[in-house]
Design a protein around this motif. Structure first.
Motif, PDB file in Angstrom:
ATOM      1  N   LYS A 157      78.163  98.507 131.096  1.00  0.00           N
ATOM      2  CA  LYS A 157      77.974  98.592 129.646  1.00  0.00           C
ATOM      3  C   LYS A 157      77.648 100.025 129.232  1.00  0.00           C
ATOM      4  N   ALA A 171      73.021 100.329 132.459  1.00  0.00           N
ATOM      5  CA  ALA A 171      73.915 100.822 131.402  1.00  0.00           C
ATOM      6  C   ALA A 171      74.110 102.331 131.502  1.00  0.00           C
ATOM      7  N   ASP A 182      79.311  99.327 123.956  1.00  0.00           N
ATOM      8  CA  ASP A 182      78.918  97.915 123.986  1.00  0.00           C
ATOM      9  C   ASP A 182      77.606  97.655 123.255  1.00  0.00           C
TER      10      ASP A 182
END
Length: 258
Positions: free
Chosen positions: A13, A37, A91
């Motif tokens: 992400k 992430a 995202d």
């Protein structure tokens, strides 16, 4: 059976956190990076964001610094474009950056101050969210987390215009959730209470005022920036997949205090 631990995993992400060179924004960015992430650290100063990005990289996390004054349209556009170029898409968007240049009665504020507060605290999150929309659509969904304040829910003292801007952010978020759910995009609000940051220093550096506030709180203390990170990790991940249009307080019980 699905794994709860795995549902918090953010590997693969890409997250942008505005106002993340210090305070709550930095704590949120760190938590998202720890969960896997790729994180874009953003604030007005390039040196400041580079410093945080380097610190994260040394810890083994993926991060990059992109300076952006969110009140400026060209810089907003550039932040999103650069992120997509570097990381392939977006995202998670955490609209954390905000201003409060005035403390005092609402009738004493200049019209220009009102415009500045609304520009940064309401218009910028709206525009940034619009800018990430097509990338989130392409990726089959996403999560927008707008950081408001308990001031959006309950009028304090001397923060009238700031409160008004944060209340507007709440309704913006609910509309984003309602309109963009069809694309798999969720939008939620986090309302911090009194947190020990530079932003709120005027409140907690006043010993008498701090004692007065802390006496009324069920937790009997102000919060720390990293205590805002857990709820954002939940709202960013699959663990929060059914949560949208919500307003979540992380305020030490301020909203139920007498």
């Amino acid at each position: 059976m699905s794994s709860i631990k795995q549902s918090f995993n953010l590997e693969g992400k890409v997250a942008i956190v505005t106002g993340s060179s210090k305070g709550i924004g930095k704590a949120i960015a760190q938590a998202l990076a720890e969960q896997g992430a790729k994180v874009v650290i953003s604030s007005r100063n390039q040196d400041a964001v580079d410093e945080v990005a380097e610190e994260f990289k040394k810890a083994g996390w993926e991060a990059i610094g992109i300076a952006c004054h969110i009140g400026k349209a060209e810089q907003r556009k550039s932040l999103i474009e650069k992120t997509i170029t570097l990381f392939g898409g977006i995202d998670i968007l955490v609209n954390n950056a905000a201003i409060n240049p005035i403390y005092g009665p609402i009738e004493d504020a200049e019209e220009s101050v009102f415009d500045k507060i609304m520009d940064v605290n309401v218009k910028a999150p709206w525009m940034l969210s619009n800018l990430v929309l097509s990338s989130m659509k392409e990726r089959g969904g996403g999560s927008i987390i707008n950081i408001a304040s308990v001031e959006a829910l309950h009028p304090g003292a001397g923060l009238g215009l700031y409160s008004t801007s944060k209340a507007a952010l709440l309704m913006l978020t609910k509309n984003q959730a309602k309109e963009w759910g069809q694309y798999g995009i969720r939008a939620n609000v986090v309302c911090p209470g009194l947190i020990k940051t530079k932003f709120s220093a005027a409140l907690w550096q006043n010993e008498k005022l701090l004692q007065k506030i802390e006496k009324t709180l069920p937790t009997s203390r102000m919060g720390m920036p990293d205590e805002m990170a857990g709820i954002v990790c939940l709202l960013s991940s699959e663990a929060g997949a059914y949560m949208t249009g919500g307003v979540y307080n992380a305020d030490g019980g301020y909203m139920i205090a007498g």
